[in-house]
Write an enzyme that holds these catalytic residues in place. Structure first.
Site, short mmCIF file in Angstrom:
data_model
loop_
_atom_site.label_atom_id
_atom_site.label_comp_id
_atom_site.label_asym_id
_atom_site.label_seq_id
_atom_site.Cartn_x
_atom_site.Cartn_y
_atom_site.Cartn_z
N LYS A 120 56.69 25.02 54.70
CA LYS A 120 56.74 24.38 53.39
C LYS A 120 55.65 24.91 52.45
O LYS A 120 55.80 24.86 51.23
CB LYS A 120 56.67 22.87 53.53
CG LYS A 120 57.91 22.34 54.27
CD LYS A 120 58.17 20.88 54.07
CE LYS A 120 59.53 20.50 54.60
NZ LYS A 120 59.66 20.62 56.07
C1 LIG Z 1 60.89 20.73 56.70
C2 LIG Z 1 60.97 21.42 58.01
C3 LIG Z 1 62.20 21.89 58.54
C4 LIG Z 1 63.53 21.66 57.83
O1 LIG Z 1 63.64 22.40 56.66
P1 LIG Z 1 64.76 22.02 55.58
O2 LIG Z 1 64.47 22.86 54.41
O3 LIG Z 1 64.56 20.55 55.31
O4 LIG Z 1 66.08 22.29 56.20
C5 LIG Z 1 62.18 22.56 59.74
N1 LIG Z 1 61.03 22.74 60.43
C6 LIG Z 1 59.85 22.31 59.96
C7 LIG Z 1 58.63 22.53 60.78
C8 LIG Z 1 59.77 21.64 58.74
O5 LIG Z 1 58.59 21.20 58.29
#
Ligand SMILES: *Cc1c(COP(=O)(O)O)cnc(C)c1O
Length: 477
Positions: A120
């Site tokens: 993120k």
């Molecule tokens: C947010 C997240 C996901 C999922 O990603 P999306 O964009 O919501 O599909 C997968 N793995 C981790 C570690 C995350 O923080």
């Protein structure tokens, strides 16, 4: 570039106009009115670019209402080697998203070397700089209110810390995050970051955020905003690393590549879909879920059946524990041929808690044209995949990445490179690693004793009125 709503009933807006908001006024999500296109010759021209140059080439097409020099400065300040150097010591951090060779034709795309050790940060760090820029230009300020069960909240706090005209109020459940995740957030001492631990569960935190957002008077008076995963700038920023990875695994034009993506809210893989729509030769987008398999079910059956939060399981890949995939609406808009009325109709059912079935209309048969396939994984699969990666590739991966690798391998085809996206570092999920490997993952330098740092957190009951009073007392007005 103008942006329209997936539900077709909102005025078109520019990038900066939609940057700070959430949903479009008709309840839809914003998308560009058409995706910029890159033909093979342009892609070959871009092949030699570093991450920042690539980011500028792509984002300048999406954010054409930001002065090019300003956009370039924001990108250069965001995507620095220093900011994305929290990964394995042997990675080439100058690549920003280094590609790790596991075996011939199989790669790990390291997206989690940013400050909070999860992918993120790739988009959120840019969002922090974009928000500050847009607020300065408009002479405005914003109070971001959010609820987190781990990765989103910390990524938002590390992106917004120290930014002028931005304050962050982040609700988190008293229990449920790992000690490491808590320490990451609560140890921040920046004056514009407020951690609020709620005596309750994540859903109660989210209900408080909803209650505040529904109080339009309060929302307007205190300029309440959000940084959730439907934010268009976040999706746009995630498009960049699909291009970067494609250049890293191919040598000449047109070569197909498959991507496996651990998915929850469909934000990450939606960016892959957009990269593909822009002309990047992606063959398959492999959607990997955990036991919360609402997306896998759709891609296998054509039925989208969102679950209630009571039906959402708590798993060892908690950042994928979702019951409704908020960005999924963006793909469905493309699938139905950009028919906003149709999307609005489908989501009227979703909002009533119902499912929809795209078989009868023939739309499900079209999904293959978009390259999507899927699969799901269980706790036992995660444990065995983590062991396999460690024994076979001498690489420690976290539980979310394990979901992606497990499902990716099921769809692997000889001759087509498979890139598995690493969405968090194992250090973030120590207990699961101990369970799988009997040993703790290494921590990035500087984070060895993060749990021992002084913490700054307010404990509160699950009470929207009390949270509003706290926000009112700490927001500038
Ligand atoms: C947010 C997240 C996901 C999922 O990603 P999306 O964009 O919501 O599909 C997968 N793995 C981790 C570690 C995350 O923080």
């Amino acid at each position: 570039m103008k942006y329209l709503s997936t539900r077709g009933q909102a005025p078109k807006q520019s990038f900066l106009q939609i940057l700070l908001g959430g949903l479009a006024p008709d309840g839809g999500l914003y998308l560009p009115e058409r995706y910029p296109q890159f033909i093979a010759a342009e892609l070959e021209f871009m092949r030699g670019m570093d991450y920042r140059q690539l980011a500028f080439t792509l984002l300048s097409r999406f954010a054409d209402d930001i002065e090019p020099d300003d956009l370039k400065a924001l990108i250069d300040k965001t995507y620095t080697t220093e900011a994305y150097s929290h990964g394995r010591p042997d990675s080439d951090f100058s690549q920003i998203t280094p590609l790790r060779h596991l075996e011939d034709g199989l790669y790990l795309l390291e997206l989690s070397n940013g400050p909070t050790l999860a992918f993120k940060d790739m988009a959120m760090q840019l969002l922090g700089n974009l928000f500050e820029y847009a607020l300065d230009q408009a002479g405005r300020d914003i109070n971001i209110l959010g609820a987190t069960s781990g990765d989103t909240g910390s990524a938002a706090e590390y992106a917004m810390r120290g930014k002028h005209n931005v304050r962050v109020f982040m609700l988190s459940p008293e229990h449920g995050m790992t000690r490491f995740q808590q320490a990451q957030m609560y140890s921040l001492q920046d004056a514009n970051i407020f951690n609020i631990a709620i005596r309750g569960v994540f859903d109660e935190c989210q209900d408080i955020v909803k209650a505040v957002s529904n109080d339009l008077e309060f929302k307007a008076k205190y300029r309440i905003g959000a940084v959730n995963s439907i934010n268009w700038a976040r999706v746009a920023a995630q498009v960049i690393y699909y291009f970067k990875a494609w250049f890293a695994v191919t040598t000449s034009e047109g070569q197909p590549v498959d991507f496996a993506v651990p998915s929850g809210n469909f934000g990450n893989v939606c960016a892959g879909h957009i990269a593909r729509m822009m002309g990047l030769p992606i063959r398959k987008l492999i959607v990997a879920t955990n036991e919360n398999d609402v997306l896998d079910e759709f891609f296998r059956t054509g039925v989208y059946r969102p679950r209630s939060s009571a039906e959402t399981l708590h798993t060892s890949s908690p950042s994928m524990d979702i019951s409704k995939a908020s960005n999924f609406e963006r793909f469905i808009f493309d699938l139905v041929g950009c028919d906003g009325g149709r999307v609005a109709e489908l989501w009227r059912a979703v909002d009533r808690g119902e499912s929809f079935d795209l078989n009868a209309s023939g739309l499900f048969a079209k999904v293959v044209e978009f390259g999507f396939v899927s699969g799901s994984s269980s706790h036992a699969d995660r444990v065995s995949t983590i062991r396999m990666a460690w024994e076979k590739y001498a690489t420690m991966i976290d539980t979310h990445t394990a979901d992606g690798l497990k499902v990716g391998l099921e769809h692997r085809e000889a001759g087509v490179p498979l890139v598995c996206l690493e969405t968090a570092l194992p250090a973030k999920f120590e207990d699961s690693l101990v369970e799988a490997l009997g040993r703790k993952p290494e921590r990035p330098a500087g984070l060895e004793n993060i749990e021992a740092l002084p913490q700054r957190v307010e404990m509160m009951d699950a009470d929207a009125v009390a949270v509003m009073a706290f926000v009112a007392a700490h927001a500038n007005d």
